[in-house]
Design a protein around this motif. Structure first.
Motif, short mmCIF file in Angstrom:
data_model
loop_
_atom_site.label_atom_id
_atom_site.label_comp_id
_atom_site.label_asym_id
_atom_site.label_seq_id
_atom_site.Cartn_x
_atom_site.Cartn_y
_atom_site.Cartn_z
N UNK A 73 -3.80 -6.96 -5.85
CA UNK A 73 -4.03 -5.66 -6.46
C UNK A 73 -2.79 -5.14 -7.18
N UNK A 74 -1.72 -5.92 -7.13
CA UNK A 74 -0.50 -5.49 -7.79
C UNK A 74 0.26 -4.43 -7.03
N UNK A 75 0.05 -4.37 -5.71
CA UNK A 75 0.71 -3.36 -4.87
C UNK A 75 1.77 -4.06 -4.03
N UNK A 76 3.02 -3.68 -4.23
CA UNK A 76 4.09 -4.33 -3.49
C UNK A 76 4.66 -3.44 -2.38
N UNK A 77 4.09 -2.26 -2.19
CA UNK A 77 4.58 -1.34 -1.17
C UNK A 77 3.40 -0.52 -0.67
N UNK A 78 3.02 -0.70 0.61
CA UNK A 78 1.86 0.01 1.17
C UNK A 78 2.05 1.52 1.15
N UNK A 79 3.29 1.99 1.04
CA UNK A 79 3.53 3.43 0.99
C UNK A 79 3.06 4.04 -0.33
N UNK A 80 2.74 3.19 -1.29
CA UNK A 80 2.26 3.67 -2.58
C UNK A 80 0.74 3.72 -2.65
N UNK A 81 0.08 3.69 -1.49
CA UNK A 81 -1.38 3.77 -1.41
C UNK A 81 -1.78 5.11 -0.78
N UNK A 82 -2.78 5.78 -1.36
CA UNK A 82 -3.40 6.91 -0.69
C UNK A 82 -4.56 6.32 0.12
N UNK A 83 -4.27 6.02 1.38
CA UNK A 83 -5.23 5.33 2.23
C UNK A 83 -4.51 4.47 3.23
#
Length: 371
Positions: A73-83
């Protein structure tokens, strides 16, 4: 930055949306129109908060994200998710709160018997099942409490469940279950009356932290079904740990304690679990034998029904640094001519199949004024 939406797996599309810095990760479906409207409403407000949160980008997925999907998903940091992020799909559903009928019962890969045992003090009596024979056995055991409530693990908003008092009725209900229902699992619990439904949660967006306690209520849709009707929340700055001293009400304090215990059990059993948005539905009620039960029904580590109230509360607290707490609310009504409170923000109004015309709005007020 625009928002990336997806149509379906075969025909993906890109749409632009006025929410700079917010990303909707590609998904097989964006969900129902009213769910997408809620995501867009929340995305717009979150976009305004990003600078205050110290973030440039925030991903707002429809569902809890699987750990092995992050990179894709192109997300390298879980802190950048609302969820939230979980290592196994079943952790994002209702089934994690209960044990299997026995140690040999069918279960998904990664199942933790120890977690279910530790959950026992903070959930209702019940079982999680993944096979027909186990469902029948769990139903027979739960009949000692009176009527039995059976739920599909992936169902939302009061759908995909039934109150059953005879085995023959259970067998008829089972005929409509699909393979995907068995794969996700089902939950078997006592049916409760005289219900009070609590909503406990916390949200962290960068440096902005809120926590809340409140009540959830249901409503009747156009097909006379009981469905989610909204939440009323008391929101404070801080974390779940901050909540315990915010109320003298014994029932609410017990609900907060259950939510904290439930979350701690998950974190200990699955250290890879991470969530910036956590919501816990907790119910208190009386079973068919007159016994009172209180426990967590389910968790939500994704944007949910209370999220419009959450983001409005965050915006109010950011805009006015003197505020320590606010009252926020969401409402979902099928009234064809709903009364919209002054200051409330409507984010969806339209037909919803046999359910009728749905209107969704949210509001926020300083603490002490009804939301």
């Amino acid at each position: 930055m625009g928002v990336l939406l997806a149509g379906n797996a075969m025909h993906p599309r890109v749409e632009r949306h006025p929410a700079p810095g917010i990303v909707f990760p590609p998904e097989s479906s964006p969900g129902a129109a009213h769910e997408l409207a809620s995501r867009r409403f929340c995305a717009g407000i979150l976009s305004d908060l990003l600078a205050d949160a110290g973030l440039a980008t925030l991903h707002v997925p429809r569902d809890t994200v699987l750990l092995h999907d992050l990179a894709g998903l192109g997300i390298d940091d879980a802190r950048l998710i609302f969820g939230g992020v979980v290592p196994h799909a079943f952790l994002a559903t209702k089934v994690i709160g209960h044990p299997l009928v026995d140690a040999q019962a069918r279960a998904p890969r990664g199942w933790s018997h120890a977690l279910a045992a530790r959950m026992a003090p903070c959930v209702l009596p019940g079982y999680s099942v993944f096979a027909a024979d186990d469902l029948i056995e769990a139903f027979r055991r739960m009949r000692a409490h009176g009527q039995v409530r059976v739920k599909c693990a992936g169902a939302r908003g009061g759908h995909g469940q039934a109150c059953i008092d005879e085995e023959a009725s259970l067998l008829r209900w089972m005929q409509d279950l699909q393979p995907v229902d068995w794969e996700a699992g089902l939950v078997v619990e006592p049916h409760l009356e005289q219900i009070v439904a609590f909503s406990i949660g916390a949200v962290s967006v960068g440096a902005i932290d809120i926590a809340y306690s409140g009540f959830q209520y249901d409503t009747v849709d156009g097909a006379e079904r009981r469905v989610y009707g909204g939440s009323r929340l008391h929101v404070v700055r801080g974390t779940l740990e901050s909540l315990q001293g915010t109320t003298a009400d014994a029932g609410m304090r017990a609900a907060i304690a259950h939510a904290r215990r439930y979350e701690a059990a998950v974190r200990d059993a699955f250290p890879d679990f991470f969530a910036t948005r956590r919501n816990y539905d907790i119910i208190r009620g009386v079973d068919g034998q007159g016994r009172t039960h209180c426990g967590v029904l389910e968790q939500s580590w994704r944007l949910g029904g209370a999220s419009p109230a959450e983001v409005l509360a965050m915006r109010a607290l950011v805009r006015d640094g003197t505020l320590a707490q606010v009252e926020a609310a969401t409402c979902e009504t099928y009234d064809p001519a709903p009364e919209i409170p002054a200051g409330a923000e409507v984010h969806f109004q339209g037909p919803l199949g046999s359910s009728g015309i749905l209107t969704k709005f949210a509001s926020v007020r300083p603490h002490g004024n009804p939301a």
